[in-house]
Design a protein around this motif. Sequence first.
Motif, short mmCIF file in Angstrom:
data_model
loop_
_atom_site.label_atom_id
_atom_site.label_comp_id
_atom_site.label_asym_id
_atom_site.label_seq_id
_atom_site.Cartn_x
_atom_site.Cartn_y
_atom_site.Cartn_z
N PHE A 1 57.04 57.04 46.69
CA PHE A 1 58.07 56.62 47.63
C PHE A 1 57.45 55.86 48.80
CE2 PHE A 1 61.65 59.25 46.19
CZ PHE A 1 61.00 60.08 45.30
N TYR B 1 58.60 54.86 52.81
CA TYR B 1 59.54 55.04 53.90
C TYR B 1 59.09 54.19 55.08
CZ TYR B 1 61.91 59.11 51.85
OH TYR B 1 62.66 59.94 51.05
N LEU C 1 55.23 54.64 55.45
CA LEU C 1 54.71 55.88 54.90
C LEU C 1 54.78 55.87 53.39
CD1 LEU C 1 56.57 58.40 57.26
CD2 LEU C 1 54.50 57.12 57.72
N MET D 1 55.53 62.24 44.92
CA MET D 1 56.23 63.44 44.49
C MET D 1 55.33 64.16 43.50
SD MET D 1 60.06 63.95 42.97
CE MET D 1 60.83 63.99 44.56
N LEU E 1 57.31 66.25 48.15
CA LEU E 1 56.66 65.02 48.61
C LEU E 1 55.38 65.33 49.37
CD1 LEU E 1 59.70 62.86 49.81
CD2 LEU E 1 58.31 62.55 47.77
N TRP F 1 52.77 63.40 51.79
CA TRP F 1 52.86 62.21 52.62
C TRP F 1 51.50 61.67 53.05
CZ3 TRP F 1 57.72 60.24 53.94
CH2 TRP F 1 58.81 61.06 53.61
N GLY F 2 51.38 60.35 53.09
CA GLY F 2 50.26 59.73 53.76
C GLY F 2 50.51 59.71 55.26
N ALA F 3 49.46 59.35 56.01
CA ALA F 3 49.58 59.33 57.47
C ALA F 3 50.32 58.10 57.98
CB ALA F 3 48.20 59.41 58.10
#
Lengths: 109, 114
Positions: free
Chosen positions: A33, A35, A87, A91, A97, A99-101
């Motif tokens: 994903f 964002y 971002l 999944m 999820l 997440w990256g920073a």
Amino acid sequence: GQNIDQPTEMTATEGAIVQINCTYQTSGFNGLFWYQQHAGEAPTFLSYNVLDGLEEKGRFSSFLSRSKGYSYLLLKELQMKDSASYLCAQMDSNYQLIWGAGTKLIIKP
Amino acid sequence: EADIYQTPRYLVIGTGKKITLECSQTMGHDKMYWYQQDPGMELHLIHYSYGVNSTEKGDLSSESTVSRIRTEHFPLTLESARPSHTSQYLCASSKGDRDTGELFFGEGSRLTVL
């Protein structure tokens, strides 16, 4: 644990094209994903890839290579309002999820 | 447009106080989440729920608790706030479709503990 790697910051010029890369660990993959998060605001969904290839949505496109554990977000015809953090999130096998920073994108006139 | 709301948006409190961060969504989503995010850092999942009376702890160790008595409401409570709890707390919801996982976020609650 699973790591999401993406550049911390990138700079681009208004009207240009920028590619933001993301790498992830290939085990337990159920989708990738992207964002967008403007400063001080909540993230908003941009794209979702689960199969290899390019998904195009207006000025934004997202690419996935599952064998390489690699994705990128391509932004065309950059506008000043595109200045934000992007971002990348994977999944995992539990459908959660990771997440990256985030990559802070700075657009200059 | 997403209909998920968080209150308060900003809160400054003293150490030892009990606080509850409210989160409500009007989309009928089954899945709800609480994330913690510090500036320039990744989101960390602290709690989630797959439906009424379902709550689970996330990856980030947290001294907070949550409840899910109604589908639309997912409050987070800190029994005794400490300065280390200073952060932004983001509530999110999703349809529960495991194939997409698109999250809708509230505007966040920025907590400062003195």
